[in-house]
Design an enzyme around this catalytic site. Structure first.
Site, PDB file in Angstrom:
ATOM      1  CG  ASP A 112      37.307  36.913  42.248  1.00 43.71           C
ATOM      2  OD1 ASP A 112      37.120  36.189  43.234  1.00 43.71           O
ATOM      3  OD2 ASP A 112      36.395  37.508  41.657  1.00 43.71           O
ATOM      4  CD  GLU A 114      35.039  40.724  38.436  1.00 49.10           C
ATOM      5  OE1 GLU A 114      34.330  41.020  39.419  1.00 49.10           O
ATOM      6  OE2 GLU A 114      35.787  39.731  38.411  1.00 49.10           O
ATOM      7  CB  SER A 141      31.268  39.641  39.472  1.00 48.74           C
ATOM      8  OG  SER A 141      31.173  38.777  40.562  1.00 48.74           O
TER       9      SER A 141
END
Length: 561
Positions: free
Chosen positions: A130, A451, A477
């Site tokens: 990510d 997140e 997320s």
């Protein structure tokens, strides 16, 4: 003696290798294996994000070695170096999750530092998680030397009782278990099969959102964004990267020649059409900042209003990235958007060709299942919206892909931090109609803007996804779905309105008007603001403290300045 052409490609590295005074440097370069003829070749950094801390990156050494081979074959000299990564999926729900977004800046800084410090002529980054993906793009934009991104690919889905599952299902299973809808044996059985091997999380979560955006931006090899991690084609792409990078060096095509305003609009449009992660807003704003391209949070909403939603991908749909690959890859979506006049086809890409020229090599049609034709989209507008109002004057982000919960009015249930909220959810203290507010989790307040998948997964797992609204100055997320609003700005830590809400205040969401408000007068909000006192985030030294001092608003990409 090197040819003039080869010497001209050493636009940066000549200061390291040329002339009698550089004999000490050349001596060290010989110690790492360089020969006489190599001194006259361009030097290319290979940033390898391989790491054992996450399945997203555990396999990247294999691809990085292929990149090196391709660079040698093309006539340049590769230098591999590594940097960090944080596994969101493993750190989620712990204090360590606060380091996730911080790692994006550390990754960008470290890639920039090595490439700048060693006078590299070019850069290839191999990444697959990510934050290292946008971190890589930020570094490329800063450095502005010929550069290319290579994606490590997505994990294949697991299988439980004949049904495909992934990490999203595990977080929602925790919520189901807390309600007694799943036994501990069933939870463990799912745990053992949900992540069957290497690769980034399988749905249209943040990693696959960014791989799609990077391909749409023209910074990766066409067609590569959807290839599963275990597929040997990834090694072919990695090998091919050497020739592609050498062509960029020869033509002196740099990231800022590719990453122009129109390229960012292409990337945003593809993200919207594919129901991508809310994190794409943060990351594309940050990359644009580093590329010195004017981009505003409102641009995402303007583009969303005209962009059709074309895919049926998790978390809001049925399919995963490997299904996209089977159906022809991201170019299928891009060709549909190009056909509809929604992409800038004339922008330059890393191939040295325009986006339209690249896409002309892909003639696969949408299967009308995983990817829909533009003539019959799943929705006429895109998967993300930007909300404003007295609760979020700088903006907030909501993923509308996969949810029909587009309006809500209810009482606030306020939590100063993610952990207290998670406990309230799993203990059954959140009721239908509630507006769950999680604050002091923004870029400065967290710090780190962690997140909230543990919370959102628990809410969905309890069957409250159609009945509860959640909003936070933190983020989500890419696996989050349902009526969840993140990036509320200004954040609570700087006196934003989200820090002034009290239990029982009425919060109103209206997606059609893009409104996110609390039913309080300006005078009442100002009175509360005058009484508000800043909170200590608990970090006085180290990377978290430095980040909190330097980071900007989420509405500007949470960049450090």
């Amino acid at each position: 003696m090197a040819t003039e052409t080869k010497l001209n490609l050493k636009r940066k590295s000549h200061v390291v290798t040329d002339g009698p005074s550089r004999a000490p440097a050349r001596s060290m370069l010989r110690a790492v294996g360089l020969k006489d003829e190599d001194m006259d070749k361009p030097f290319v950094g290979v940033a390898n994000l391989a790491s054992d801390v996450t399945p997203c990156n555990v396999h990247l050494d294999r691809f990085a070695r292929k990149v090196k081979q391709g660079l040698w074959d093309a006539g340049s000299v590769p230098f591999m170096f590594g940097t960090i990564t944080i596994s969101d999926g493993i750190s989620m729900g712990t204090e360590g999750m606060k380091a996730s977004l911080v790692s994006r800046e550390v990754i960008a800084d470290s890639i920039e530092t090595v490439t700048f410090g060693e006078s590299m002529d070019g850069l290839v980054v191999v990444a697959a998680c990510d934050k290292n993906m946008p971190g890589a793009m930020m570094a490329m934009a800063r450095l502005n030397v010929p550069s290319l991104f290579v994606y490590g690919g997505a994990i294949l889905p697991g299988n439980y009782l004949g049904k495909d599952i992934n990490i999203q299902d595990m977080y929602e299973a925790v919520g189901a278990y807390s309600q007694g809808d799943l036994t501990l044996d069933e939870l463990i059985a799912m745990e053992c099969v949900a992540c069957p091997g290497e690769g980034a999380c399988s749905g249209m979560f943040t990693a696959n959102t960014m791989s799609s955006a990077i391909e749409a931006m023209g910074m990766s090899i066409p067609g590569a964004a959807s290839i599963p991690a275990v597929d040997p084609r990834n090694e072919d792409v990695a090998l091919q990267a050497g020739a592609v990078l050498y062509n960029l060096l020869e033509r002196d095509i740099k990231p800022r020649d590719i990453m122009i305003r129109e390229a960012f609009e292409n990337a945003i449009t593809v993200v919207l059409a594919m129901g991508g992660s809310t994190n794409a807003v943060l990351h594309l704003l940050a990359i644009a900042y580093e590329a010195q391209v004017p981009l505003d949070i409102d641009d995402f909403d303007k583009l969303s209003r005209r962009t059709p939603y074309l895919t049926d991908l998790r978390p809001g749909g049925r399919f995963v990235m490997s299904d996209v690959d089977k159906a022809g890859g991201v170019p299928v979506v891009m060709n549909e958007l190009l056909k509809g006049g929604l992409l800038h086809g004339d922008v330059m890409t890393v191939t040295g060709k325009t986006l339209a020229e690249n896409l002309s090599a892909f003639d696969t049609q949408p299967d009308a299942k995983v990817m829909h034709p533009i003539s019959s989209p799943r929705s006429p507008t895109g998967g993300l919206v930007i909300l404003k109002g007295n609760l979020a004057p700088e903006g907030a982000v909501m993923k509308v892909a996969g949810t029909k919960h587009l309006s809500h009015e209810g009482p606030a249930r306020v939590f100063d931090g993610e952990r207290a909220c998670f406990e309230a959810v799993t203990q059954g203290r959140i009721k239908p109609g509630d507006v769950v507010v999680i604050r002091y989790e923004g870029p400065k307040g967290g710090p780190g803007m962690q997140e909230m998948l543990a919370v959102t997964g628990a809410i969905m797992g309890q069957g409250l996804g159609d009945d509860v609204l959640l909003l936070t100055d933190g983020r989500f997320s890419g696996a989050t779905h349902g009526p969840m609003i993140g990036h509320v700005a200004p954040e609570a830590a700087v006196g934003g309105a989200i820090g002034l809400i009290r239990d029982g205040d009425t919060v109103v969401l209206d997606v059609e008007t893009r409104d996110l408000s609390v039913r309080l007068s300006d005078a009442e909000l100002e009175e509360r603001r005058q009484a508000w006192q800043p909170r200590d985030n608990g970090y006085d030294t180290g990377v978290m403290a430095k980040y909190a001092k330097l980071v900007s608003s989420a509405s500007k990409g949470a960049v450090t300045t």
